[in-house]
Design a protein around this motif. Structure first.
Motif, mmCIF file in Angstrom:
data_model
loop_
_atom_site.group_PDB
_atom_site.id
_atom_site.type_symbol
_atom_site.label_atom_id
_atom_site.label_comp_id
_atom_site.label_asym_id
_atom_site.label_seq_id
_atom_site.Cartn_x
_atom_site.Cartn_y
_atom_site.Cartn_z
ATOM 1 N N ARG A 28 33.278 28.797 -14.203
ATOM 2 C CA ARG A 28 32.592 27.843 -13.331
ATOM 3 C C ARG A 28 33.489 27.366 -12.187
ATOM 4 O O ARG A 28 32.991 27.021 -11.116
ATOM 5 C CB ARG A 28 32.116 26.648 -14.153
ATOM 6 C CG ARG A 28 30.978 27.007 -15.107
ATOM 7 C CD ARG A 28 30.577 25.835 -15.978
ATOM 8 N NE ARG A 28 29.390 26.150 -16.772
ATOM 9 C CZ ARG A 28 28.864 25.332 -17.687
ATOM 10 N NH1 ARG A 28 29.438 24.150 -17.919
ATOM 11 N NH2 ARG A 28 27.794 25.686 -18.358
ATOM 12 N N GLN A 45 21.791 27.728 -0.759
ATOM 13 C CA GLN A 45 22.142 26.535 -1.532
ATOM 14 C C GLN A 45 22.526 26.835 -2.976
ATOM 15 O O GLN A 45 23.053 25.971 -3.670
ATOM 16 C CB GLN A 45 20.981 25.541 -1.519
ATOM 17 C CG GLN A 45 19.711 26.084 -2.147
ATOM 18 C CD GLN A 45 18.581 25.064 -2.134
ATOM 19 O OE1 GLN A 45 18.815 23.890 -1.893
ATOM 20 N NE2 GLN A 45 17.368 25.504 -2.374
ATOM 21 N N ARG A 46 22.304 28.047 -3.417
ATOM 22 C CA ARG A 46 22.677 28.389 -4.790
ATOM 23 C C ARG A 46 24.172 28.669 -4.936
ATOM 24 O O ARG A 46 24.709 28.584 -6.054
ATOM 25 C CB ARG A 46 21.906 29.637 -5.242
ATOM 26 C CG ARG A 46 20.417 29.450 -5.375
ATOM 27 C CD ARG A 46 19.723 30.760 -5.713
ATOM 28 N NE ARG A 46 19.842 31.739 -4.620
ATOM 29 C CZ ARG A 46 19.364 32.997 -4.695
ATOM 30 N NH1 ARG A 46 18.763 33.415 -5.798
ATOM 31 N NH2 ARG A 46 19.486 33.812 -3.663
ATOM 32 N N ASN A 61 28.450 28.789 -3.672
ATOM 33 C CA ASN A 61 29.605 28.165 -3.023
ATOM 34 C C ASN A 61 30.633 29.272 -2.789
ATOM 35 O O ASN A 61 31.199 29.818 -3.723
ATOM 36 C CB ASN A 61 30.188 27.063 -3.901
ATOM 37 C CG ASN A 61 31.317 26.308 -3.197
ATOM 38 O OD1 ASN A 61 31.542 26.498 -2.009
ATOM 39 N ND2 ASN A 61 32.020 25.472 -3.932
ATOM 40 N N ARG A 108 26.668 26.894 -7.429
ATOM 41 C CA ARG A 108 26.786 25.446 -7.302
ATOM 42 C C ARG A 108 26.304 24.751 -8.571
ATOM 43 O O ARG A 108 26.898 23.775 -9.022
ATOM 44 C CB ARG A 108 25.973 24.963 -6.093
ATOM 45 C CG ARG A 108 26.551 25.384 -4.747
ATOM 46 C CD ARG A 108 25.715 24.819 -3.617
ATOM 47 N NE ARG A 108 26.203 25.255 -2.314
ATOM 48 C CZ ARG A 108 27.167 24.660 -1.633
ATOM 49 N NH1 ARG A 108 27.752 23.577 -2.136
ATOM 50 N NH2 ARG A 108 27.550 25.118 -0.463
ATOM 51 N N ARG A 109 25.196 25.262 -9.136
ATOM 52 C CA ARG A 109 24.647 24.696 -10.375
ATOM 53 C C ARG A 109 24.494 25.828 -11.384
ATOM 54 O O ARG A 109 23.608 26.658 -11.287
ATOM 55 C CB ARG A 109 23.287 24.050 -10.101
ATOM 56 C CG ARG A 109 23.347 22.831 -9.198
ATOM 57 C CD ARG A 109 21.961 22.273 -8.956
ATOM 58 N NE ARG A 109 21.295 21.936 -10.219
ATOM 59 C CZ ARG A 109 20.030 21.559 -10.316
ATOM 60 N NH1 ARG A 109 19.290 21.477 -9.217
ATOM 61 N NH2 ARG A 109 19.496 21.267 -11.487
ATOM 62 N N TRP A 110 25.371 25.823 -12.344
ATOM 63 C CA TRP A 110 25.381 26.916 -13.300
ATOM 64 C C TRP A 110 24.190 26.870 -14.243
ATOM 65 O O TRP A 110 23.806 27.879 -14.838
ATOM 66 C CB TRP A 110 26.690 26.885 -14.098
ATOM 67 C CG TRP A 110 27.869 27.274 -13.273
ATOM 68 C CD1 TRP A 110 28.669 26.453 -12.571
ATOM 69 C CD2 TRP A 110 28.332 28.585 -13.039
ATOM 70 N NE1 TRP A 110 29.635 27.153 -11.899
ATOM 71 C CE2 TRP A 110 29.457 28.485 -12.176
ATOM 72 C CE3 TRP A 110 27.940 29.853 -13.466
ATOM 73 C CZ2 TRP A 110 30.175 29.606 -11.744
ATOM 74 C CZ3 TRP A 110 28.656 30.957 -13.037
ATOM 75 C CH2 TRP A 110 29.760 30.820 -12.183
ATOM 76 N N ASP A 111 23.613 25.703 -14.366
ATOM 77 C CA ASP A 111 22.454 25.612 -15.289
ATOM 78 C C ASP A 111 21.146 25.970 -14.603
ATOM 79 O O ASP A 111 20.101 25.986 -15.255
ATOM 80 C CB ASP A 111 22.360 24.181 -15.836
ATOM 81 C CG ASP A 111 22.212 23.153 -14.717
ATOM 82 O OD1 ASP A 111 22.594 23.468 -13.571
ATOM 83 O OD2 ASP A 111 21.759 22.045 -14.988
ATOM 84 N N ALA A 112 21.180 26.284 -13.307
ATOM 85 C CA ALA A 112 19.927 26.619 -12.617
ATOM 86 C C ALA A 112 20.202 27.691 -11.578
ATOM 87 O O ALA A 112 20.124 27.457 -10.375
ATOM 88 C CB ALA A 112 19.326 25.387 -11.964
#
Length: 203
Positions: free
Chosen positions: A146, A177-178, A180, A196-200
């Motif tokens: 992560r 936006q997904r 980085n 950016r969001r590992w859960d989504a």
């Protein structure tokens, strides 16, 4: 012969034969008046202090030149400040009067192939995380993934693409936006892509 007679004879004798004759001084004595003496003293004093007077005049001339230079410098600085003020006003006027750039009617969209590659990168990262969670891998592996994501070379090997192609995709991913896209936290001159969001990952 009596002393009186001898003295009388000596008084009439020539100066060369007189025994009590004292010759006058060979140099004539000069008698100066008060005004002449004062003039001589004034001349001597003036001659003695003339070098000091000359030095003072030279110093005064130097100071005068420096004052002129300082005055000229102050005038130049004032002129420069005025010019800068005029330039600033001109820039502000140009900015105010410049026409506002019209927004683009449409943005260039990536091709379907490029979009598929971007989605594939998201799935690779998400599946890598999912595999670590499901296998109950030590927590530091998940934290490392992560934090560090995946390097361009690793993604290129998995996707069977060149590193240059991944570099092209990273420019598009940077606007998504997904993702980085950033520098590797430990390896110099290496960039990574991470979620950016590992859960989504499907955002």
């Amino acid at each position: 012969m009596s002393k009186l007679a001898t003295a009388s004879i000596n008084s009439f004798a020539s100066t060369e034969t007189r025994t009590d004759f004292v010759p006058p001084s060979e140099e004539a004595a000069f008698i100066l008046s008060a005004s002449q003496l004062s003039a001589l003293i004034s001349q001597a004093v003036e001659k003695a202090i003339q070098p000091l007077v000359d030095r003072i005049e030279a110093l005064e001339a130097t100071v005068a030149q420096q004052n002129e230079k300082i005055t000229a410098s102050e005038k130049w600085q004032n002129t420069l400040a005025d010019n800068q003020g005029i330039q600033l006003q001109l820039i502000n006027t140009l900015r105010r009067d410049a026409p506002t750039k019209a927004p683009a009617s449409h943005e260039t969209k990536p091709t379907k192939k490029t979009s598929d590659h971007i989605d594939e990168i998201a799935l690779i990262l998400a599946n890598r995380e999912k595999g670590l969670v499901q296998s109950a891998a030590p927590k530091h592996y998940l934290t490392k993934l992560r934090k560090e994501g995946m390097k361009f070379s690793d993604l290129a090997a998995i996707m069977n693409l060149t590193v240059d192609r991944i570099r092209q995709l990273s420019r598009i991913a940077a606007t998504d936006q997904r993702f980085n896209v950033t520098w590797h936290p430990r390896k110099k001159n290496a960039k990574i892509i991470k979620l950016r969001r590992w859960d989504a990952p499907g955002l």
